[in-house]
Write an enzyme that holds these catalytic residues in place. Structure first.
Site, PDB file in Angstrom:
ATOM      1  N   GLU A   1     -32.228  -0.215   3.420  1.00 26.01           N
ATOM      2  CA  GLU A   1     -33.680  -0.385   3.300  1.00 26.01           C
ATOM      3  C   GLU A   1     -34.084  -1.240   2.099  1.00 26.01           C
ATOM      4  O   GLU A   1     -35.149  -1.849   2.101  1.00 26.01           O
ATOM      5  CB  GLU A   1     -34.359   0.981   3.166  1.00 26.01           C
ATOM      6  CG  GLU A   1     -34.030   1.967   4.269  1.00 26.01           C
ATOM      7  CD  GLU A   1     -34.608   3.340   3.994  1.00 26.01           C
ATOM      8  OE1 GLU A   1     -35.741   3.414   3.464  1.00 26.01           O
ATOM      9  OE2 GLU A   1     -33.931   4.351   4.288  1.00 26.01           O
TER      10      GLU A   1
ATOM     11  N   ASP B   1     -34.119  13.899  11.277  1.00 27.64           N
ATOM     12  CA  ASP B   1     -33.113  13.664  10.239  1.00 27.64           C
ATOM     13  C   ASP B   1     -33.585  14.330   8.953  1.00 27.64           C
ATOM     14  O   ASP B   1     -34.775  14.363   8.651  1.00 27.64           O
ATOM     15  CB  ASP B   1     -32.847  12.168  10.031  1.00 27.64           C
ATOM     16  CG  ASP B   1     -34.089  11.370   9.684  1.00 27.64           C
ATOM     17  OD1 ASP B   1     -34.326  11.140   8.489  1.00 27.64           O
ATOM     18  OD2 ASP B   1     -34.813  10.956  10.607  1.00 27.64           O
TER      19      ASP B   1
END
Length: 287
Positions: free
Chosen positions: A182, A91
């Site tokens: 996150e 990614d």
């Protein structure tokens, strides 16, 4: 009459008393110093690589970065070889800078890259500066691609969903949209945050007509999200060297943030999909 000569008494003098005390003091100091030096030597020998790292990091930063990457490369390669039945991807975001996509074929010149996730948006308004260029280039290379949104807990979830929908035009054959969570909330409770996450997921699912993927750290997911979001396709990050295989509920495992890929300057995230290429294609938006 001659008087007998009397021997002088041998009384211990002050000087001798001081000397004895000094000897005792020196013995005590050495009895402490020698074991301490021995422990220090053993510690330095056992951790010589780390000490060497600390010694040169201020003067040879490039060397340290190369050595660090080499250490991670060894672990990553061993892990991928143990799981050669899985498929791998990366990614990327603007942090990788300009990417030479013609060269992005394998991880460490050995493991084919079968899919690539690209960061598209962050929060209510922000967009990744390299998203459109990366997104177009991946399609031209006939790689499976997916786009993700970095969720900011202290911004409105509906506006964040609209930011993603406005920016990302998914097509048949693309991977489902991804929500990346996150951060901990600062000005709301965790229950309130979960309401926002569900709102984002539902709005995006309604728009693209496919259930999104949820990305998070292993501990974050286990502590706060597992009970209510376990039915989503999961992409979990855990870089612990002692973890040798993905947990059963990890569909994707981001096992390293220190990958080496030709065509990308610097480290890149590495991901393992718990299935084969047919399983991954079945996850994509229907043709």
């Amino acid at each position: 009459m001659i008087k007998p000569i009397m021997a002088k008494s041998s009384k211990p003098g002050k000087k001798k008393v001081q000397t004895d005390k000094q000897i005792q003091k020196n013995l005590l100091l050495w009895s402490i110093a020698i074991p301490a030096l021995l422990v220090l030597f053993i510690f330095a020998w056992q951790h010589r690589a780390g000490i060497s790292y600390l010694f040169v990091k201020w003067f040879e930063k490039d060397k340290v970065e190369r050595e660090d990457l080499s250490k991670y490369d060894i672990r990553n390669k061993e892990l991928m070889r143990r799981h050669d039945d899985k498929i791998y991807g990366i990614d990327v975001s603007q942090y990788q800078g300009e990417i030479s996509w013609d060269e992005v074929l394998t991880i460490q010149e050995e493991f084919p890259i079968d899919y690539i996730f690209v960061r598209a948006t962050m929060g209510e308004k922000a967009k990744d500066t390299k998203y459109h260029k990366n997104w177009k280039a991946i399609k031209e290379k006939n790689k499976l691609r997916g786009a993700y949104h970095y969720f900011r807990p202290n911004e409105n979830s509906a506006k964040q969903a609209r930011n993603f929908i406005k920016t990302v035009k998914l097509e048949a054959g693309d991977l489902p949209p991804v929500l990346d969570i996150e951060e901990m909330p600062r000005n709301q409770s965790m229950d309130s945050l979960k309401v926002g996450l569900k709102r984002w997921l539902l709005l995006v699912e309604e728009h693209y007509e496919v259930k999104p993927i949820l990305y998070s750290g292993d501990k974050y997911f286990a502590d706060f999200l597992e009970k209510e979001f376990a039915d989503y396709t999961l992409w979990i990050a855990n870089y612990n060297f002692w973890i040798e295989k993905p947990k059963k509920h990890w569909n994707f495992w981001q096992f390293s943030e220190k990958g080496t890929v030709r065509g990308i300057k610097g480290p890149v995230d590495l991901n393992m999909f718990s299935g084969d290429i047919e399983d991954l294609e079945a996850l994509c938006i229907a043709l």
